[in-house]
Design an enzyme around this catalytic site. Sequence first.
Site, short mmCIF file in Angstrom:
data_model
loop_
_atom_site.label_atom_id
_atom_site.label_comp_id
_atom_site.label_asym_id
_atom_site.label_seq_id
_atom_site.Cartn_x
_atom_site.Cartn_y
_atom_site.Cartn_z
N ALA A 139 -10.35 28.61 12.63
CA ALA A 139 -11.72 28.24 13.02
C ALA A 139 -12.71 29.14 12.29
O ALA A 139 -12.83 30.32 12.62
CB ALA A 139 -11.91 28.38 14.53
N GLU B 132 -28.98 36.25 11.41
CA GLU B 132 -27.86 36.51 10.51
C GLU B 132 -28.04 35.78 9.19
O GLU B 132 -27.81 36.34 8.11
CB GLU B 132 -26.55 36.08 11.16
N ARG B 133 -28.47 34.53 9.26
CA ARG B 133 -28.60 33.74 8.04
C ARG B 133 -29.78 34.19 7.19
O ARG B 133 -29.73 34.13 5.95
CB ARG B 133 -28.67 32.26 8.40
N GLY C 257 -22.85 39.45 -22.70
CA GLY C 257 -21.68 39.31 -23.57
C GLY C 257 -20.47 40.00 -22.97
O GLY C 257 -20.26 39.99 -21.76
N GLY C 258 -19.68 40.64 -23.84
CA GLY C 258 -18.46 41.30 -23.39
C GLY C 258 -18.70 42.38 -22.36
O GLY C 258 -17.86 42.59 -21.47
#
Length: 388
Positions: free
Chosen positions: A133, A246-247, A343-344
């Site tokens: 749940a 909370e939201r 990038g990397g």
Amino acid sequence: MKRNLYNEDHEAFRGSVAAFLDREVVPHFEDWEENHLVDREMWRKAAQSGIIGLAIPEEFGGGGVSDFRFEMVRAEEIARRGVGAATSGWGVSDGIVPGYLMELGTRAQKQKYLTGLTSGAMIGAIAMTEPDAGSDLQGITTKAVRDGDDWIINGAKTFITNGIHCDFVIVVARTNPEAKASQGTSLFIVEAGTPGFEKGRKLKKLGLDAQDTAELSFTDVRVPADALLGELDQGFIHLMVNLPTERLLIGSGTLASARAALAWTAEYVFDRPAFGQTIGDFQNTRFELAELETRVDALEAFVDRCALALNEGELTAVDAAKAKYLGSDLESEVVNRCLQLFGGYGYMLEFPIARAYKDNRIQAIFGGANEVMKELIGRDIAKRNRKR
């Protein structure tokens, strides 16, 4: 465009938060990420510095300031440093749990637990989610059965923030199995060390490595009648009342993170050389940043309105759902597209954009999956437009 959300008190608090993070969090962050757990002493120091406990009434040792904008200031400074994994537990123990206690708690419960939270002696958690749940709270199977003057709790919870460190947890349990969850669930305060209450695995996650997340189990856990928080069989309604806060905590946090990602990226691309110029001098880079900044500005306008509405007690569950859904989706897109511009280096965890990439994925899931947020919003639209 000038942002008029904050005043001098908020900016003074910002300075305190920044100093605390630079002193007590940033130097230890990598170790906490490696250990998958924050040093508990950090919580005590945060309490002593007034970084947490601000909204709790003064009579219980808090700051007595009920203003959501302070939460937003704190989130912004955390996001700028990319250390949200170390402090995300504050959102539960300091942002959500006190609200339940202040609204529903007895005098004795407030005295014990709110005082403990403000001093840093206690860390709180809330246990809603179960293995079967999640967003559907009506599927909860954890049960509390009356036995004389006591309640006996049996069940299991999972994905519980602060599950390892918590000194007490607010447990959602069925107290009337014959009724629907909306009419047959209750909230109970269960303290760590209570026989039958076990803290299980410290869960390994895709991101938020330093965050304390665990499984909890309850086997014939006996608690006294005064462990009930709020009204009997009204737990679901109590949860619904507090979920907008909370939201919005999630929504405002995603705004702060998206804004931080843009700042890191802009600084990087206008410094990184490529093909005789900087990456930022390419039209594609500028267009990317222009689009993302414009959309983050629009999100900021909506979240700011939600924060003021919450302060006035007028924030609806639907508007909070919009902030959570819109913010988490946009944050994910911003971080993803910004990482590409590195990038990397964007794939290296020494860069905050890489940590943000793995940490932000949960935002669209916890606090109610975004699909659930859209369902709530859609139901409201249907209700307003359905022919009678």
